[in-house]
Design an enzyme around this catalytic site. Structure first.
Site, PDB file in Angstrom:
ATOM      1  N   ASP A  67      -3.708  17.280-138.755  1.00 15.16           N
ATOM      2  CA  ASP A  67      -4.274  17.011-140.082  1.00 15.16           C
ATOM      3  C   ASP A  67      -5.389  18.005-140.406  1.00 15.16           C
ATOM      4  O   ASP A  67      -5.997  17.947-141.478  1.00 15.16           O
ATOM      5  CB  ASP A  67      -4.726  15.550-140.224  1.00 15.16           C
ATOM      6  CG  ASP A  67      -5.845  15.176-139.264  1.00 15.16           C
ATOM      7  OD1 ASP A  67      -6.221  16.007-138.423  1.00 15.16           O
ATOM      8  OD2 ASP A  67      -6.332  14.033-139.356  1.00 15.16           O
ATOM      9  N   SER A  68      -5.620  18.962-139.490  1.00  9.91           N
ATOM     10  CA  SER A  68      -6.488  20.097-139.821  1.00  9.91           C
ATOM     11  C   SER A  68      -5.911  20.863-141.008  1.00  9.91           C
ATOM     12  O   SER A  68      -6.594  21.694-141.602  1.00  9.91           O
ATOM     13  CB  SER A  68      -6.651  21.024-138.614  1.00  9.91           C
ATOM     14  OG  SER A  68      -5.396  21.366-138.067  1.00  9.91           O
ATOM     15  N   ASP A 119       0.142  14.552-136.419  1.00  9.02           N
ATOM     16  CA  ASP A 119      -1.065  13.725-136.542  1.00  9.02           C
ATOM     17  C   ASP A 119      -0.810  12.545-137.468  1.00  9.02           C
ATOM     18  O   ASP A 119      -0.253  12.727-138.555  1.00  9.02           O
ATOM     19  CB  ASP A 119      -2.187  14.571-137.171  1.00  9.02           C
ATOM     20  CG  ASP A 119      -3.296  14.863-136.204  1.00  9.02           C
ATOM     21  OD1 ASP A 119      -3.465  14.089-135.232  1.00  9.02           O
ATOM     22  OD2 ASP A 119      -3.995  15.875-136.402  1.00  9.02           O
ATOM     23  N   LYS A 132       0.289  11.687-132.902  1.00  9.98           N
ATOM     24  CA  LYS A 132      -1.044  11.742-132.277  1.00  9.98           C
ATOM     25  C   LYS A 132      -1.958  10.828-133.083  1.00  9.98           C
ATOM     26  O   LYS A 132      -1.897  10.811-134.309  1.00  9.98           O
ATOM     27  CB  LYS A 132      -1.592  13.173-132.269  1.00  9.98           C
ATOM     28  CG  LYS A 132      -3.024  13.270-131.775  1.00  9.98           C
ATOM     29  CD  LYS A 132      -3.419  14.683-131.412  1.00  9.98           C
ATOM     30  CE  LYS A 132      -3.905  15.531-132.547  1.00  9.98           C
ATOM     31  NZ  LYS A 132      -5.052  14.980-133.300  1.00  9.98           N
ATOM     32  N   GLU A 169      -6.044   9.299-133.449  1.00 13.67           N
ATOM     33  CA  GLU A 169      -7.453   9.457-133.070  1.00 13.67           C
ATOM     34  C   GLU A 169      -8.044   8.105-132.665  1.00 13.67           C
ATOM     35  O   GLU A 169      -7.782   7.090-133.323  1.00 13.67           O
ATOM     36  CB  GLU A 169      -8.247  10.043-134.241  1.00 13.67           C
ATOM     37  CG  GLU A 169      -7.866  11.472-134.549  1.00 13.67           C
ATOM     38  CD  GLU A 169      -8.778  12.140-135.560  1.00 13.67           C
ATOM     39  OE1 GLU A 169      -9.833  11.565-135.919  1.00 13.67           O
ATOM     40  OE2 GLU A 169      -8.441  13.259-135.987  1.00 13.67           O
ATOM     41  N   GLU A 186     -11.606  16.606-127.632  1.00  8.59           N
ATOM     42  CA  GLU A 186     -12.200  17.567-128.571  1.00  8.59           C
ATOM     43  C   GLU A 186     -13.723  17.557-128.466  1.00  8.59           C
ATOM     44  O   GLU A 186     -14.362  16.494-128.551  1.00  8.59           O
ATOM     45  CB  GLU A 186     -11.750  17.224-130.009  1.00  8.59           C
ATOM     46  CG  GLU A 186     -12.314  18.196-131.038  1.00  8.59           C
ATOM     47  CD  GLU A 186     -11.590  18.201-132.374  1.00  8.59           C
ATOM     48  OE1 GLU A 186     -10.552  17.534-132.520  1.00  8.59           O
ATOM     49  OE2 GLU A 186     -12.078  18.897-133.280  1.00  8.59           O
TER      50      GLU A 186
END
Ligand code: KIV
Length: 284
Positions: free
Chosen positions: A43-44, A82, A112, A114, A181
Protein backbone atom coordinates in the site's frame (compact mmCIF):
# COMPACT_ATOMS: atom_id res chain seq x y z
CA UNK A 1 7.88 -20.74 -9.17
CA UNK A 2 8.48 -19.69 -5.55
CA UNK A 3 6.00 -21.33 -3.15
CA UNK A 4 5.16 -20.71 0.49
CA UNK A 5 7.22 -23.83 1.31
CA UNK A 6 10.28 -22.37 -0.42
CA UNK A 7 9.93 -19.25 1.71
CA UNK A 8 9.57 -21.22 4.94
CA UNK A 9 12.47 -23.52 3.99
CA UNK A 10 14.76 -20.59 3.19
CA UNK A 11 15.12 -19.88 6.88
CA UNK A 12 15.93 -23.50 7.70
CA UNK A 13 18.49 -23.56 4.88
CA UNK A 14 20.02 -20.23 5.87
CA UNK A 15 19.15 -18.65 2.49
CA UNK A 16 18.22 -14.98 2.58
CA UNK A 17 14.84 -14.01 1.10
CA UNK A 18 14.69 -10.99 -1.20
CA UNK A 19 11.49 -9.01 -1.70
CA UNK A 20 10.59 -5.88 -3.67
CA UNK A 21 7.44 -3.93 -4.33
CA UNK A 22 5.74 -3.74 -7.73
CA UNK A 23 2.60 -1.87 -8.68
CA UNK A 24 2.55 -2.06 -12.47
CA UNK A 25 3.31 -4.26 -15.47
CA UNK A 26 6.88 -3.21 -16.27
CA UNK A 27 7.99 -3.11 -12.64
CA UNK A 28 6.51 -6.58 -12.23
CA UNK A 29 8.36 -7.66 -15.37
CA UNK A 30 11.75 -6.49 -14.10
CA UNK A 31 11.51 -7.81 -10.55
CA UNK A 32 10.34 -11.20 -11.77
CA UNK A 33 12.92 -11.39 -14.56
CA UNK A 34 15.69 -10.70 -12.04
CA UNK A 35 14.48 -13.50 -9.73
CA UNK A 36 12.98 -11.66 -6.74
CA UNK A 37 11.50 -14.24 -4.29
CA UNK A 38 8.57 -12.19 -2.98
CA UNK A 39 6.80 -9.49 -4.99
CA UNK A 40 4.74 -7.18 -2.81
CA UNK A 41 1.92 -5.01 -4.09
CA UNK A 42 2.33 -2.74 -1.09
CA UNK A 43 0.00 0.00 0.00
CA UNK A 44 3.09 2.20 -0.31
CA UNK A 45 1.50 2.74 -3.72
CA UNK A 46 -0.46 5.44 -1.89
CA UNK A 47 2.71 7.52 -1.79
CA UNK A 48 4.65 6.22 -4.79
CA UNK A 49 1.78 6.04 -7.31
CA UNK A 50 -0.90 8.33 -5.91
CA UNK A 51 1.42 10.99 -4.46
CA UNK A 52 -0.32 10.98 -1.07
CA UNK A 53 1.45 11.77 2.20
CA UNK A 54 0.65 8.35 3.65
CA UNK A 55 -0.94 4.99 2.85
CA UNK A 56 -4.32 5.62 4.47
CA UNK A 57 -6.32 6.52 1.36
CA UNK A 58 -5.48 3.30 -0.50
CA UNK A 59 -8.61 1.26 -1.20
CA UNK A 60 -9.34 -2.40 -1.72
CA UNK A 61 -10.29 -1.63 -5.34
CA UNK A 62 -6.91 0.02 -5.89
CA UNK A 63 -4.85 -2.89 -4.57
CA UNK A 64 -6.96 -5.28 -6.65
CA UNK A 65 -6.45 -3.13 -9.76
CA UNK A 66 -2.65 -3.00 -9.33
CA UNK A 67 -2.29 -6.65 -8.34
CA UNK A 68 -4.20 -7.86 -11.41
CA UNK A 69 -1.71 -5.98 -13.57
CA UNK A 70 1.35 -7.25 -11.70
CA UNK A 71 0.06 -10.85 -11.72
CA UNK A 72 0.00 -10.79 -15.55
CA UNK A 73 3.77 -10.72 -15.59
CA UNK A 74 4.96 -12.14 -12.26
CA UNK A 75 5.30 -15.82 -13.10
CA UNK A 76 8.01 -16.84 -10.66
CA UNK A 77 7.83 -14.69 -7.54
CA UNK A 78 5.46 -15.30 -4.61
CA UNK A 79 2.90 -12.51 -4.93
CA UNK A 80 1.77 -10.81 -1.71
CA UNK A 81 -0.86 -8.05 -1.46
CA UNK A 82 -1.22 -5.51 1.34
CA UNK A 83 -4.60 -5.38 3.05
CA UNK A 84 -5.23 -1.64 2.86
CA UNK A 85 -6.35 0.50 5.79
CA UNK A 86 -10.06 -0.04 6.44
CA UNK A 87 -10.25 -3.40 4.67
CA UNK A 88 -9.77 -5.41 7.89
CA UNK A 89 -10.93 -3.04 10.61
CA UNK A 90 -14.71 -3.50 10.58
CA UNK A 91 -15.75 -7.13 11.17
CA UNK A 92 -13.95 -10.46 10.71
CA UNK A 93 -16.63 -11.40 8.16
CA UNK A 94 -15.90 -8.30 6.07
CA UNK A 95 -12.18 -9.01 6.35
CA UNK A 96 -12.56 -12.58 5.09
CA UNK A 97 -14.76 -11.35 2.21
CA UNK A 98 -12.13 -8.76 1.28
CA UNK A 99 -9.29 -11.30 1.44
CA UNK A 100 -11.24 -13.78 -0.70
CA UNK A 101 -11.97 -11.02 -3.24
CA UNK A 102 -8.25 -10.21 -3.43
CA UNK A 103 -7.20 -13.81 -4.01
CA UNK A 104 -10.05 -14.65 -6.42
CA UNK A 105 -9.82 -11.49 -8.52
CA UNK A 106 -6.04 -11.04 -8.67
CA UNK A 107 -4.50 -14.49 -8.46
CA UNK A 108 -2.16 -13.31 -5.68
CA UNK A 109 -0.68 -15.93 -3.34
CA UNK A 110 -1.07 -14.21 0.01
CA UNK A 111 -2.13 -11.12 1.91
CA UNK A 112 -0.09 -8.98 4.30
CA UNK A 113 -1.69 -7.42 7.37
CA UNK A 114 -0.31 -4.75 9.68
CA UNK A 115 -0.38 -5.32 13.45
CA UNK A 116 0.76 -7.94 15.95
CA UNK A 117 -0.91 -9.59 18.94
CA UNK A 118 -4.19 -7.71 18.44
CA UNK A 119 -4.60 -9.36 15.01
CA UNK A 120 -4.15 -12.88 16.39
CA UNK A 121 -7.79 -14.07 16.06
CA UNK A 122 -8.30 -12.30 12.74
CA UNK A 123 -5.20 -13.82 11.18
CA UNK A 124 -6.28 -17.29 12.33
CA UNK A 125 -9.64 -16.74 10.59
CA UNK A 126 -7.98 -15.60 7.34
CA UNK A 127 -5.67 -18.62 7.36
CA UNK A 128 -8.68 -20.91 8.04
CA UNK A 129 -10.02 -19.55 4.74
CA UNK A 130 -6.93 -21.04 3.03
CA UNK A 131 -5.24 -17.68 2.56
CA UNK A 132 -1.60 -17.40 3.67
CA UNK A 133 -0.81 -14.34 5.77
CA UNK A 134 2.38 -12.32 6.04
CA UNK A 135 2.51 -10.30 9.28
CA UNK A 136 3.91 -6.77 9.58
CA UNK A 137 5.07 -5.18 12.84
CA UNK A 138 7.37 -2.39 14.00
CA UNK A 139 6.52 0.84 12.24
CA UNK A 140 3.18 0.01 10.67
CA UNK A 141 2.46 2.93 8.33
CA UNK A 142 -1.33 2.53 8.64
CA UNK A 143 -0.94 3.56 12.32
CA UNK A 144 0.79 6.82 11.43
CA UNK A 145 -1.85 8.94 13.17
CA UNK A 146 -1.33 6.94 16.37
CA UNK A 147 2.49 7.00 16.22
CA UNK A 148 2.60 10.68 15.18
CA UNK A 149 5.45 10.12 12.70
CA UNK A 150 7.59 7.56 10.86
CA UNK A 151 9.88 6.65 13.75
CA UNK A 152 12.04 3.68 14.68
CA UNK A 153 10.02 1.44 17.00
CA UNK A 154 11.12 -0.52 20.06
CA UNK A 155 13.27 2.10 21.74
CA UNK A 156 11.83 1.54 25.23
CA UNK A 157 11.81 -1.71 27.25
CA UNK A 158 8.00 -1.77 27.03
CA UNK A 159 7.91 -1.31 23.26
CA UNK A 160 10.76 -3.80 22.69
CA UNK A 161 8.88 -6.43 24.72
CA UNK A 162 5.68 -5.64 22.80
CA UNK A 163 7.39 -6.22 19.46
CA UNK A 164 8.89 -9.54 20.57
CA UNK A 165 5.49 -10.63 21.88
CA UNK A 166 3.80 -9.46 18.67
CA UNK A 167 6.14 -11.62 16.59
CA UNK A 168 5.51 -14.68 18.75
CA UNK A 169 1.73 -14.18 18.42
CA UNK A 170 1.98 -13.79 14.65
CA UNK A 171 3.87 -17.07 14.42
CA UNK A 172 1.30 -18.75 16.71
CA UNK A 173 -1.54 -17.39 14.55
CA UNK A 174 0.02 -19.14 11.55
CA UNK A 175 1.74 -16.35 9.57
CA UNK A 176 4.29 -17.73 7.12
CA UNK A 177 6.60 -14.72 7.55
CA UNK A 178 6.78 -11.34 9.29
CA UNK A 179 7.85 -7.96 7.98
CA UNK A 180 9.82 -5.98 10.57
CA UNK A 181 9.81 -2.28 9.70
CA UNK A 182 12.11 0.23 11.41
CA UNK A 183 13.07 -2.07 14.26
CA UNK A 184 16.52 -1.73 15.89
CA UNK A 185 18.85 -4.53 14.83
CA UNK A 186 19.20 -5.96 18.36
CA UNK A 187 15.44 -6.51 18.60
CA UNK A 188 15.20 -7.89 15.03
CA UNK A 189 17.90 -10.39 16.00
CA UNK A 190 16.01 -11.56 19.08
CA UNK A 191 12.77 -11.88 17.07
CA UNK A 192 14.51 -13.70 14.22
CA UNK A 193 16.11 -16.15 16.67
CA UNK A 194 12.88 -16.74 18.54
CA UNK A 195 10.49 -17.52 15.70
CA UNK A 196 10.73 -20.35 13.19
CA UNK A 197 9.13 -18.33 10.38
CA UNK A 198 11.29 -15.94 8.33
CA UNK A 199 11.55 -12.28 9.25
CA UNK A 200 11.74 -9.84 6.35
CA UNK A 201 13.29 -6.54 7.37
CA UNK A 202 12.98 -3.01 6.06
CA UNK A 203 15.18 -0.64 8.03
CA UNK A 204 15.62 -3.42 10.60
CA UNK A 205 19.25 -4.43 10.16
CA UNK A 206 21.15 -7.45 8.90
CA UNK A 207 19.92 -10.21 11.22
CA UNK A 208 16.54 -10.62 9.50
CA UNK A 209 16.00 -13.68 7.31
CA UNK A 210 15.31 -11.46 4.31
CA UNK A 211 14.93 -7.88 3.17
CA UNK A 212 12.23 -5.88 1.40
CA UNK A 213 12.57 -2.46 -0.22
CA UNK A 214 10.38 -0.22 -2.32
CA UNK A 215 11.39 -0.59 -5.99
CA UNK A 216 11.39 3.14 -6.78
CA UNK A 217 13.43 3.96 -3.66
CA UNK A 218 16.18 1.37 -4.12
CA UNK A 219 16.70 2.32 -7.76
CA UNK A 220 17.08 5.97 -6.80
CA UNK A 221 14.13 7.15 -8.89
CA UNK A 222 12.15 8.54 -5.96
CA UNK A 223 13.59 11.97 -5.13
CA UNK A 224 11.44 12.05 -1.97
CA UNK A 225 12.99 8.90 -0.46
CA UNK A 226 16.09 9.50 1.59
CA UNK A 227 16.28 7.23 4.61
CA UNK A 228 19.25 6.08 6.72
CA UNK A 229 18.49 2.44 5.92
CA UNK A 230 18.00 2.92 2.18
CA UNK A 231 20.80 1.77 -0.11
CA UNK A 232 20.32 3.10 -3.65
CA UNK A 233 21.43 0.47 -6.15
CA UNK A 234 21.10 2.90 -9.06
CA UNK A 235 20.64 6.61 -9.51
CA UNK A 236 17.76 6.67 -11.95
CA UNK A 237 16.75 10.19 -10.88
CA UNK A 238 19.89 11.50 -12.62
CA UNK A 239 19.27 9.36 -15.69
CA UNK A 240 15.64 10.48 -15.89
CA UNK A 241 16.49 14.17 -15.49
CA UNK A 242 19.27 14.03 -18.07
CA UNK A 243 17.07 12.10 -20.52
CA UNK A 244 14.10 14.46 -20.28
CA UNK A 245 16.28 17.59 -20.40
CA UNK A 246 18.06 16.34 -23.54
CA UNK A 247 14.73 15.45 -25.17
CA UNK A 248 13.41 18.97 -24.54
CA UNK A 249 16.63 20.46 -25.96
CA UNK A 250 16.56 18.25 -29.07
CA UNK A 251 12.92 18.96 -29.92
CA UNK A 252 13.35 22.71 -29.35
CA UNK A 253 16.51 22.75 -31.55
CA UNK A 254 14.94 20.63 -34.30
CA UNK A 255 17.41 17.79 -33.62
CA UNK A 256 14.68 15.28 -32.89
CA UNK A 257 13.35 13.47 -34.84
CA UNK A 258 15.93 13.02 -37.58
CA UNK A 259 15.12 11.82 -41.13
CA UNK A 260 16.27 8.33 -40.07
CA UNK A 261 13.79 8.36 -37.22
CA UNK A 262 10.89 9.22 -39.60
CA UNK A 263 8.71 7.12 -41.89
CA UNK A 264 8.56 7.74 -45.61
CA UNK A 265 6.13 7.25 -48.56
CA UNK A 266 7.05 5.41 -51.77
CA UNK A 267 8.39 7.29 -54.77
CA UNK A 268 5.05 7.30 -56.63
CA UNK A 269 3.16 8.82 -53.73
CA UNK A 270 5.95 11.28 -53.05
CA UNK A 271 5.76 12.57 -56.66
CA UNK A 272 1.98 12.81 -56.45
CA UNK A 273 2.12 14.77 -53.20
CA UNK A 274 4.74 17.07 -54.68
CA UNK A 275 2.66 17.81 -57.79
CA UNK A 276 -0.61 18.16 -55.85
CA UNK A 277 0.70 20.19 -52.91
CA UNK A 278 3.99 21.54 -54.20
CA UNK A 279 5.76 20.30 -51.14
CA UNK A 280 9.31 19.20 -51.73
CA UNK A 281 9.76 16.26 -49.44
CA UNK A 282 12.50 14.51 -51.38
CA UNK A 283 14.37 12.12 -49.16
CA UNK A 284 17.70 13.45 -48.10
O1 KIV B 1 3.60 -1.04 1.50
C1 KIV B 1 4.76 -1.47 1.41
O2 KIV B 1 5.45 -1.29 0.42
C2 KIV B 1 5.27 -2.23 2.56
C3 KIV B 1 6.72 -2.60 2.57
C4 KIV B 1 7.58 -1.43 2.62
C5 KIV B 1 7.03 -3.59 3.61
O3 KIV B 1 4.54 -2.53 3.44
Amino acid sequence: MVTINDIKNSKKNGEKIVALTAYDFLTGYWVDKCGIDIVLVGDSLGMVIKGEENTLSVTLEEVIYHTKIVRKVVKNGFLVVDLPFGSFHITPEDTIKNCIRIIKETGANSVKIEGGKKRYELIKRIIESEIPVMGHIGLTPQSINVYGGYRVQGKSIKRAEELIEDAIYLEKAGCFSIVLELVPKEISKIITENVKIPTIGIGSGPYCDGQVLVFHDMLGMNPFADFKFLRKYANLSNEIETGITNYIKDVKNGNYPSMEESFTVNEKLRKYLEERYGSNTENK
